[in-house]
Design an enzyme around this catalytic site. Structure first.
Site, PDB file in Angstrom:
ATOM      1  N   SER A  78      53.817 -23.686  -0.253  1.00 44.85           N
ATOM      2  CA  SER A  78      53.961 -22.891  -1.118  1.00 44.85           C
ATOM      3  C   SER A  78      55.106 -21.730  -1.147  1.00 44.85           C
ATOM      4  O   SER A  78      55.027 -20.403  -1.261  1.00 44.85           O
ATOM      5  CB  SER A  78      52.890 -22.253  -1.671  1.00 44.85           C
ATOM      6  OG  SER A  78      52.985 -21.701  -2.786  1.00 44.85           O
TER       7      SER A  78
ATOM      8  N   ASP B 136      48.117 -20.701  -5.638  1.00 46.15           N
ATOM      9  CA  ASP B 136      49.141 -20.122  -4.681  1.00 46.15           C
ATOM     10  C   ASP B 136      49.683 -18.859  -4.869  1.00 46.15           C
ATOM     11  O   ASP B 136      49.777 -18.154  -3.817  1.00 46.15           O
ATOM     12  CB  ASP B 136      50.612 -21.270  -4.757  1.00 46.15           C
ATOM     13  CG  ASP B 136      50.035 -22.725  -4.401  1.00 46.15           C
ATOM     14  OD1 ASP B 136      48.987 -22.901  -3.818  1.00 46.15           O
ATOM     15  OD2 ASP B 136      51.150 -23.522  -4.853  1.00 46.15           O
TER      16      ASP B 136
END
Length: 397
Positions: A136, A185
């Protein structure tokens, strides 16, 4: 050998020096936000399920100044990125090229208040989060950008809740990057805490911190250094399959489906969709069980759940690839010596694996995986990680 992870202070110094060289003045505002590794709970976030990530010590750092011009100037120091310098008028805040800048643009477009008044800025970005590694880097840039911009906007964002900030960053990725990601995320990048993993209920949009500070175990993140292009289309395809399946099963989302319910309604689904649902339903259960196991220090159970997760992702959700499968297999060959469990992490089709390892065995585990993986013609990159803090402002004084 594990990679050296640059300290935040070193990244800040690099960004400040580059900013001064480009713009001739010192930056006055800075922020950071981490990448993440998901310990277990993959492809469950957009199904209202549970996920169990931790924030990484690798971060994105943004430094800059507001300016009086009508132009936004942004430069990145990230390796492997084309077109590192971008200029655009504040009146033209829309997706474009280079793609990395869309994460910053997208967040700016989601800022509360009249953002054109505040977007006149010079910015430098640097990062230690591996790009395209499934940990991420995008969310770390989005959350760092939000944390940076709210300082420039002074009091214009006062009263904005953390959940609202997270949702704005998620919306930026949906609208400017074209990726229909779940909330995980951005949530962990904003809310991570040193020494803890975070069990996130994606429906309730709430997290529960789970201590993870035992010095006898470490998390090993292994980057396969491959990324198969089909992942860009497969992710939205999987999400659509889940939505269609939930409708066929008569539930609001697959969070509400049980394994018994799935078996009873199996005839309502084609074989492929059944396999997709089977993964999501079983992964949601595994994730809650894994958080309990970690709280109890039951690393063997936690590791077994990681392996079951990988098998499900490989066989039912079909988002793994040979390189990830090899890395997991090589890690599990060291199970008697100190590996509790291993699995692919992230969206899939390349990127990273995550492995829970005894601290005393981590170097031998790395050496074993490295030699076996090189024998397949590939090279891996290793990171020894502890759970880290989420986003924050950075003082430049």
């Amino acid at each position: 050998m594990a990679q050296h992870i640059k300290p935040v202070e070193e990244l800040v110094c690099e960004a400040v020096a580059a900013f001064e060289k480009r713009f001739g003045v010192k930056p006055s505002v800075a922020a950071k936000a981490p990448g993440r590794v998901n310990l277990i709970g993959e492809h469950t976030d957009y199904n209202d399920g549970f996920v169990f990530p931790m924030a990484l010590p690798m971060v994105t750092v943004i430094v800059g100044n507001p300016t009086a011009s009508g132009t936004c100037c942004i430069e990145t120091l990230a390796a492997g990125v084309d077109h590192k310098y971008v200029e655009f008028p504040v009146s033209q805040l829309k997706p474009g090229t280079p793609k990395w800048c869309n994460y910053v643009k997208g967040v700016a477009a989601q800022m509360p208040g009249w953002w054109p008044c505040f977007l006149r800025m010079h910015v430098f970005i640097t990062t230690s989060v591996p790009l395209g590694g499934g940990v991420s880097s995008s969310a770390s840039m989005e959350v760092a950008a939000y944390t940076f911009l709210e300082q420039i906007m002074l009091g214009a964002v006062n009263g904005t809740s953390l959940t609202d900030k997270i949702l704005r960053c998620q919306k930026a990725e949906h609208e400017f990057a074209g990726m229909p990601c779940g909330i995980m995320d951005q949530f962990i990048s904003m809310m991570g805490k040193d020494g803890h993993a975070l069990l996130i209920d994606c429906r309730a949009q709430q997290g529960r911190l789970v201590p993870m500070s035992d010095p006898s175990v470490v998390v090993l993140v292994t980057n396969s250094n491959v990324k198969h292009e089909l992942s860009g289309s497969e992710y939205p395809t999987r999400r659509k399959q889940c939505e269609t399946a939930a409708e066929a099963l008569g539930v609001n989302s697959l969070r509400d489906a049980t394994e018994l319910h799935l078996e009873e309604q199996k005839k309502a689904l084609d074989e492929e969709t059944y396999s997709r649902v089977k993964h999501v339903v079983s992964e949601t259960r595994r994730t809650v069980e894994a958080a309990t196991a970690l709280e109890n220090g039951d690393y063997n159970t936690f590791g077994n759940l990681m392996v079951a997760s990988h098998i499900s992702l490989r066989d039912d959700y079909e988002v793994s690839c040979k390189e990830l499968d090899d890395l997991v297999d090589f890690a599990l060959e060291m199970k008697p010596e100190g590996v509790f469990g291993s699995r692919m992490t992230g969206g899939g089709f390349g990127g990273c694996t995550v492995t829970l390892v005894k601290t005393c065995a981590v170097e031998s585990v790395i050496a074993h995986i490295d030699s076996k993986y090189k024998a397949t013609g590939n090279t891996a990159t290793f990171y020894i990680c502890q759970p880290s803090d989420g986003a924050s402002r950075v003082s430049l004084h």
